[in-house]
Design a protein around this motif. Structure first.
Motif, PDB file in Angstrom:
ATOM      1  N   TYR A 177      43.198  -1.323 -27.654  1.00  8.50           N
ATOM      2  CA  TYR A 177      44.413  -0.510 -27.527  1.00  8.50           C
ATOM      3  C   TYR A 177      45.073  -0.323 -28.888  1.00  8.50           C
ATOM      4  CZ  TYR A 177      44.657  -0.678 -22.398  1.00  8.50           C
ATOM      5  OH  TYR A 177      44.422  -0.506 -21.062  1.00  8.50           O
ATOM      6  N   LEU A 178      45.133  -1.391 -29.674  1.00  8.40           N
ATOM      7  CA  LEU A 178      45.774  -1.319 -30.983  1.00  8.40           C
ATOM      8  C   LEU A 178      45.039  -0.359 -31.909  1.00  8.40           C
ATOM      9  CD1 LEU A 178      48.141  -2.505 -32.576  1.00  8.40           C
ATOM     10  CD2 LEU A 178      46.636  -4.349 -33.321  1.00  8.40           C
ATOM     11  N   SER A 179      43.715  -0.299 -31.780  1.00  7.84           N
ATOM     12  CA  SER A 179      42.928   0.610 -32.624  1.00  7.84           C
ATOM     13  C   SER A 179      43.203   2.080 -32.296  1.00  7.84           C
ATOM     14  CB  SER A 179      41.432   0.313 -32.475  1.00  7.84           C
ATOM     15  OG  SER A 179      40.964   0.654 -31.179  1.00  7.84           O
ATOM     16  N   PHE A 180      43.787   2.355 -31.124  1.00  2.00           N
ATOM     17  CA  PHE A 180      44.128   3.732 -30.768  1.00  2.00           C
ATOM     18  C   PHE A 180      45.066   4.363 -31.793  1.00  2.00           C
ATOM     19  CE2 PHE A 180      43.205   4.870 -26.139  1.00  2.00           C
ATOM     20  CZ  PHE A 180      42.099   4.044 -26.078  1.00  2.00           C
ATOM     21  N   PHE A 181      45.884   3.529 -32.445  1.00  2.00           N
ATOM     22  CA  PHE A 181      46.928   4.056 -33.323  1.00  2.00           C
ATOM     23  C   PHE A 181      46.423   4.288 -34.752  1.00  2.00           C
ATOM     24  CE2 PHE A 181      48.966   1.626 -29.938  1.00  2.00           C
ATOM     25  CZ  PHE A 181      49.818   2.592 -29.416  1.00  2.00           C
ATOM     26  N   LEU A 218      54.247  -3.546 -29.492  1.00  5.45           N
ATOM     27  CA  LEU A 218      53.908  -4.137 -28.197  1.00  5.45           C
ATOM     28  C   LEU A 218      52.537  -4.802 -28.241  1.00  5.45           C
ATOM     29  CD1 LEU A 218      54.427  -4.581 -25.168  1.00  5.45           C
ATOM     30  CD2 LEU A 218      53.475  -2.294 -24.774  1.00  5.45           C
ATOM     31  N   ASN A 219      51.536  -4.087 -28.724  1.00  5.24           N
ATOM     32  CA  ASN A 219      50.180  -4.625 -28.770  1.00  5.24           C
ATOM     33  C   ASN A 219      50.047  -5.761 -29.777  1.00  5.24           C
ATOM     34  OD1 ASN A 219      48.115  -2.873 -27.061  1.00  5.24           O
ATOM     35  ND2 ASN A 219      49.619  -1.463 -27.903  1.00  5.24           N
ATOM     36  N   VAL A 220      50.724  -5.634 -30.913  1.00  8.00           N
ATOM     37  CA  VAL A 220      50.672  -6.689 -31.921  1.00  8.00           C
ATOM     38  C   VAL A 220      51.286  -7.974 -31.371  1.00  8.00           C
ATOM     39  CG1 VAL A 220      51.603  -7.439 -34.148  1.00  8.00           C
ATOM     40  CG2 VAL A 220      50.589  -5.169 -33.926  1.00  8.00           C
TER      41      VAL A 220
END
Length: 331
Positions: free
Chosen positions: A72-76, A42-44
Motif C-alpha cells: 500500500y505504501l508503495s502506491f504513493f 497512516l501506512n507508515v
C-alpha cells in the motif's frame, strides 16, 4: 524491420503524438496531494507498529500483513514522482523513473495478498503443519522472493533490454503488464473465495458443542444433588484460535473491498485494447485523458485498506494504539 516496428509501437494521443504518461492536471494534483497526506502517515504508522512491537513478531501472519501494508505504501511512489515532475523537476529522466515504477505497486499488493490468502488457507486446513513449518523467516523469504519475481515480470522487457526505457508507454510492455496483472487478480479472487468457504465451514464446526456428563465431575454434595455437565469441545479443528479467525476474516474483507478498483483497471485495460483492435490507435486517444482519473482512483485502496485492517484486526489495533500513545507521550 516489421517486427522492430511492432515492438516499438507506443501509445499515441489523439493528435498522433507520443503520449506523455506523467503529465497531470490541476484536479489530479489536488487529489494526489490529499491522498498522499492521508495515506503515507497512516501506512507508515502501521509499518512502524509492526516492526517496533515484538509481540507482533510472534505470528507469520503479521509479516504477511506487513508485506501488504508496504505494498500500500508503495502506491504513493508514483504520485510523488508525478508531483515532483509537475511542480519541481520536469525532466525526461524523472519521466523514465515513472515508467520504470508504474504498475509495480499494484502487482506487489496482489502478490502479497495472494501469499497471505494461501497462508490463511494452510492455517485453516492444516493448523498443526502450518504452525510447525510456517516460520517468520520462511514468511519473510516468501515475501521478498515473490516481490522480486513480480517486479522482474512486470518490467521484464526493460530488465532484459528488449527495449530501451523511454518517456512513453510501450504497447508491448502494457500488454505484458496487463496479462500478469489479470492473472494475479484472478488468482487472488479465486483464492479469496476458497478461503471464504473454508472459513464458513470452520465457523460452523466451531459452533458444534457436545455436552456430556462425566462421572468424575458429578457434584453430589450436601448442598446440591445436581449433575454438572462437562462441555467437551472438539479442539482438534480449532487450533487456529480466535485471533487466527479474526485475521482470516479481516483479510477476506480487505481483499473483497479491493475488487472495485482492480476491476475498474481490468475493465479499462480491456476496453482500451478492444478499442485499438476495432477502431485503431488514433481513434482511442480519449482513453489517455481518462487514464489519470483511473490512476487517482487506484490510490483510494491504499487509504481505506489499512483502515479496514485497523478496524477488523484487534491485535493490530491494540498495538497501533499503544505505539501512538507512547509516541504522543514522548512528544
Amino acid at each position: 524491420m516489421n517486427n522492430s516496428n511492432a515492438q516499438r509501437e507506443v501509445v499515441l494521443n489523439e493528435n498522433g503524438e507520443v503520449y506523455n504518461p506523467i503529465e497531470i492536471g490541476m484536479a489530479s494534483v489536488i487529489i494526489k496531494i490529499v491522498c498522499c497526506s492521508i495515506g503515507i502517515p497512516l501506512n507508515v504508522s502501521i509499518v512502524v507498529t509492526i516492526i517496533r512491537l515484538r509481540r507482533m513478531h510472534r505470528k507469520p501472519s503479521n509479516f504477511f500483513l506487513l508485506g501488504i501494508i508496504l505494498s500500500y505504501l508503495s502506491f504513493f511512489i508514483v504520485p510523488i514522482i508525478q508531483l515532483l515532475y509537475w511542480g519541481i523537476y520536469a525532466d525526461d529522466s524523472l519521466c523514465r523513473v515513472y515508467v520504470s515504477v508504474v504498475g509495480v505497486p499494484q502487482g506487489l499488493l496482489l502478490i502479497n495478498m495472494l501469499l497471505a490468502l494461501i497462508d490463511r488457507y494452510l492455517a485453516i486446513n492444516h493448523p498443526l503443519l502450518h504452525r510447525e513449518k510456517m516460520t517468520n523467516r520462511l514468511a519473510c523469504c516468501l515475501i521478498v522472493t515473490c516481490s522480486i519475481l513480480t517486479v522482474f515480470l512486470f518490467k521484464f522487457i526493460y530488465i532484459v533490454q528488449l527495449d530501451i526505457l523511454r518517456c512513453e508507454i510501450l504497447l508491448l510492455h502494457a500488454k505484458v503488464a496487463s496479462i500478469i496483472f489479470m492473472i494475479l487478480f484472478v488468482s487472488c479472487m479465486a483464492m479469496n473465495i476458497v478461503v471464504y468457504r473454508q472459513t464458513k465451514i470452520l465457523l460452523h464446526e466451531s459452533r458444534f458443542v457436545e455436552a456430556a456428563p462425566a462421572d468424575n465431575v458429578v457434584a453430589n454434595t450436601q448442598f446440591s444433588n445436581e449433575v454438572t455437565p462437562v462441555v467437551i469441545i472438539h479442539v482438534d479443528r480449532m487450533k487456529i484460535g480466535q485471533q487466527e479467525m479474526e485475521a482470516t476474516q479481516t483479510l477476506i474483507i480487505g481483499m473483497t473491498s479491493l475488487c472495485v478498483m482492480p476491476c475498474l483497471i481490468v475493465i479499462f485495460i480491456a476496453t482500451f485494447f478492444a478499442c485499438r483492435l476495432v477502431f485503431g490507435q488514433l481513434a482511442c486517444g480519449n482513453f489517455n485523458e481518462m487514464l489519470p482519473f483511473v490512476k487517482d482512483l487506484c490510490l483510494i485502496p491504499a487509504i481505506y485498506g489499512p483502515i479496514i485492517f485497523l478496524v477488523r484486526n484487534k491485535e493490530l489495533r491494540a498495538a497501533w494504539t499503544c505505539v501512538e500513545l507512547s509516541d504522543n507521550t514522548i512528544l
